[in-house]
Design a protein around this motif. Structure first.
Motif, short mmCIF file in Angstrom:
data_model
loop_
_atom_site.label_atom_id
_atom_site.label_comp_id
_atom_site.label_asym_id
_atom_site.label_seq_id
_atom_site.Cartn_x
_atom_site.Cartn_y
_atom_site.Cartn_z
N GLY A 22 36.85 78.50 64.68
CA GLY A 22 37.87 78.18 63.93
C GLY A 22 38.62 76.69 64.33
N GLY A 23 39.70 76.24 63.82
CA GLY A 23 39.99 74.77 64.23
C GLY A 23 39.02 73.88 63.36
N ALA A 24 38.16 74.36 62.39
CA ALA A 24 37.11 73.31 61.70
C ALA A 24 37.67 72.91 60.31
CB ALA A 24 35.88 74.20 61.41
N GLU A 25 37.49 71.62 60.20
CA GLU A 25 38.12 70.91 59.11
C GLU A 25 37.17 70.49 58.23
OE1 GLU A 25 40.20 66.64 58.20
OE2 GLU A 25 40.09 67.09 60.13
N LEU A 26 36.91 70.67 57.09
CA LEU A 26 36.05 70.32 56.18
C LEU A 26 36.18 68.86 55.62
CD1 LEU A 26 33.76 70.89 54.10
CD2 LEU A 26 35.39 71.27 52.27
N VAL A 27 35.15 67.90 56.12
CA VAL A 27 35.28 66.61 55.88
C VAL A 27 34.70 66.06 54.35
CG1 VAL A 27 34.36 64.45 56.96
CG2 VAL A 27 35.08 66.03 58.47
N LEU A 28 33.47 66.80 54.23
CA LEU A 28 32.76 66.55 53.03
C LEU A 28 31.56 67.44 52.58
CD1 LEU A 28 29.89 64.84 53.80
CD2 LEU A 28 31.59 63.05 54.25
N ARG A 29 31.15 67.29 51.66
CA ARG A 29 29.86 68.04 51.23
C ARG A 29 28.89 67.06 50.68
NH1 ARG A 29 29.95 73.38 51.30
NH2 ARG A 29 32.26 74.52 51.31
N LEU A 30 27.53 67.25 51.24
CA LEU A 30 26.53 66.34 50.86
C LEU A 30 26.10 66.82 49.36
CD1 LEU A 30 24.72 66.42 54.10
CD2 LEU A 30 26.18 64.62 53.24
N HIS A 31 26.26 65.79 48.40
CA HIS A 31 25.93 66.06 47.08
C HIS A 31 24.55 65.65 46.54
CE1 HIS A 31 30.26 67.11 46.80
NE2 HIS A 31 30.51 65.65 46.79
N ASP A 32 23.87 64.86 47.24
CA ASP A 32 22.56 64.14 46.83
C ASP A 32 21.70 65.42 47.28
OD1 ASP A 32 20.47 62.93 46.55
OD2 ASP A 32 20.89 61.10 47.83
N PRO A 33 20.76 65.59 45.94
CA PRO A 33 19.76 66.53 45.94
C PRO A 33 18.67 66.36 47.29
CG PRO A 33 20.23 66.20 43.78
CD PRO A 33 21.14 65.23 44.62
N ALA A 34 18.40 64.94 47.30
CA ALA A 34 17.52 64.49 48.61
C ALA A 34 18.03 64.81 49.77
CB ALA A 34 17.36 62.89 48.42
N LEU A 35 19.00 65.35 49.91
CA LEU A 35 19.73 65.82 51.44
C LEU A 35 19.87 67.36 51.57
CD1 LEU A 35 22.35 62.87 51.93
CD2 LEU A 35 20.12 63.05 53.04
N VAL A 36 19.25 68.02 50.61
CA VAL A 36 19.13 69.60 50.53
C VAL A 36 18.73 69.83 52.25
CG1 VAL A 36 18.12 71.68 49.89
CG2 VAL A 36 19.02 70.05 48.31
N GLU A 37 17.85 68.94 52.89
CA GLU A 37 17.22 69.17 54.06
C GLU A 37 17.81 68.31 55.00
OE1 GLU A 37 13.15 70.30 54.70
OE2 GLU A 37 13.01 70.92 52.65
N SER A 38 19.07 67.91 54.90
CA SER A 38 19.61 67.00 55.73
C SER A 38 19.46 67.44 57.51
CB SER A 38 21.24 66.77 55.52
OG SER A 38 21.84 66.10 56.57
N ASP A 254 24.41 71.08 48.64
CA ASP A 254 25.70 70.71 48.83
C ASP A 254 26.40 71.06 50.06
OD1 ASP A 254 27.71 69.65 47.15
OD2 ASP A 254 28.88 71.31 46.74
N SER A 255 25.70 71.06 51.12
CA SER A 255 26.06 71.32 52.24
C SER A 255 27.10 70.78 53.02
CB SER A 255 24.82 71.35 53.49
OG SER A 255 24.51 69.87 53.56
N ALA A 256 28.14 71.43 53.78
CA ALA A 256 29.37 71.03 54.31
C ALA A 256 29.20 70.16 55.63
CB ALA A 256 30.14 71.90 54.51
N VAL A 257 30.02 69.19 55.69
CA VAL A 257 29.79 68.59 57.22
C VAL A 257 31.53 68.84 57.78
CG1 VAL A 257 30.13 66.37 58.58
CG2 VAL A 257 28.53 66.72 56.72
N TYR A 258 31.60 69.50 58.81
CA TYR A 258 32.97 69.84 59.53
C TYR A 258 33.29 69.14 60.45
CZ TYR A 258 32.58 74.30 56.83
OH TYR A 258 32.15 75.27 55.88
N ARG A 259 34.71 68.83 60.71
CA ARG A 259 35.05 68.26 61.91
C ARG A 259 35.67 69.40 62.98
NH1 ARG A 259 36.66 63.12 63.03
NH2 ARG A 259 36.79 63.00 60.35
N VAL A 260 35.11 69.36 64.14
CA VAL A 260 35.54 70.50 65.06
C VAL A 260 36.12 69.83 66.42
CG1 VAL A 260 34.08 72.09 64.01
CG2 VAL A 260 33.11 70.88 66.05
N PRO A 261 36.97 70.37 67.10
CA PRO A 261 37.39 69.79 68.58
C PRO A 261 35.90 69.80 69.46
CG PRO A 261 38.73 71.52 67.72
CD PRO A 261 37.73 71.59 66.86
N ILE A 262 36.01 68.88 70.44
CA ILE A 262 35.13 68.86 71.54
C ILE A 262 35.16 70.20 72.57
CG2 ILE A 262 34.06 67.58 73.47
CD1 ILE A 262 34.82 65.31 71.95
#
Length: 332
Positions: A22-38, A254-262
């Motif tokens: 929990g405590g996770a904040e959605l920062v962005l989603r990677l829209h580039d098809p070239a980053l399906v395997e980020s 379209d994978s998500a990048v989340y911000r989480v506490p340390i």
């Protein structure tokens, strides 16, 4: 690492349904098809609002600058580099340098692995940059690895291997020789949890390693001081440090990048184990919290089964297609 197919995602979403931070904040989603395997993630030291990430595989070593909307603002190609399996991206000590770790070795058969050092371009624009190439060998044979870290106090590289058991943290020599002059021998310095997929140093000198489902904080190699479950992700791969929080990314469309506490807090509290601000209903059950390695292994095994099933379905489809073509030829 191979991208999770829809079949894999279904299997893994069921497995992780009761866990997650929990405590996770959605920062962005990677829209580039070239980053399906980020696979790797780093906060830009030169450009506000820019994250660097990269795909694994391919015939060119490339990193993408992603803006705050999740769009690719630039693709930077490392000049003259044909990679094998890039899996990690780490910031250097000067705020301008990035290190790309070509460390993947699923079959554990590479005689050596590579790391490429380059400087962030001054402008966020497509282009090619020079890179320095360094080769490394392990003292105990080939390993698969997806985590590369740069110690901010010494500038030395650390590699965490990925395995179900016996994974380790390896340290590079203080002075590296470039590829043209020889190979650098890594030194094993500590054990690490199973199935580590990335790592990064914190501003206070501690470092974090992540697996598919967990984040582990260390104040020195082999001495864990905190841990926490991470948000549910299709295939948790990457971690970067952004001030007093972590950014965690995943493979997938379209994978998500989340911000989480340390875990343990930004300043560090030795011996503390946190749940990344999870609410009561979000916290993992006793088995998950008490044995995160088992949870990661179950995730990994489910992924293998699902990928095998997907491959079988694809093979059957090819066979059916070929049989259909053969029948058509006969009818002619």
């Amino acid at each position: 690492m191979p991208t999770a197919s829809p079949l894999v995602a279904v299997a893994l979403s069921g497995l992780l349904a009761s866990g997650g931070g929990g405590g996770a904040e959605l920062v962005l989603r990677l829209h580039d098809p070239a980053l399906v395997e980020s696979s790797g993630l780093a906060v830009s030291g030169r450009h506000d609002g820019i994250l660097w990430t990269h795909p694994d595989g391919g015939t060119a070593a490339q990193v993408m600058a992603v803006d705050e909307s999740g769009d690719t603002a630039a693709t930077v190609t490392l000049d003259g580099i044909d990679p094998y399996d890039p899996e990690a991206l780490a910031p250097g000590t000067d705020g301008r340098t990035l290190w790309l770790g070509d460390l993947g070795d699923n079959l554990e058969q590479r005689p050596d692995v590579s790391v490429f050092r380059f400087t962030e371009p001054r402008r966020v624009a497509d282009g090619t940059v020079p890179a320095r190439w360094f080769r490394f060998t392990y003292p105990d044979g080939p390993h698969d690895a997806e985590a590369l870290l740069v110690d901010p106090s010494t500038g030395r590289l650390l590699v965490a291997t990925k395995a179900l058991g016996g994974a380790g943290l390896y340290r590079a020599p203080a002075k590296l020789v470039p590829e043209a002059a020889g190979t650098n021998r890594l030194e094993r310095v500590a054990d690490v949890p199973s199935l580590v997929t990335d790592g990064a140093f914190l501003p206070d000198g501690r470092f974090v390693l992540r697996s598919y489902t967990m984040a582990y904080v260390y104040d020195r190699p082999g001495h864990q001081v905190a841990s926490a479950p991470l948000p549910r992700q299709p295939q948790g791969e990457s971690v970067a440090v952004d001030g007093d929080s972590l950014l965690v990314g995943s493979e997938g469309e379209d994978s998500a990048v989340y911000r989480v506490p340390i875990p343990g807090g930004a300043a560090g509290t030795e011996g503390t184990s946190e749940t990344a601000g999870a609410t009561a209903e979000d916290q993992p059950g006793p088995d998950e919290a008490g044995n995160p390695a088992a949870q990661d292994e179950a995730w990994w095994q489910a992924g293998r089964v699902a990928r095998g099933a997907a491959a079988l379905v694809a093979l059957v489809g090819v066979v059916v297609l070929l049989r259909g073509r053969t029948r058509n030829r006969r009818r002619r």
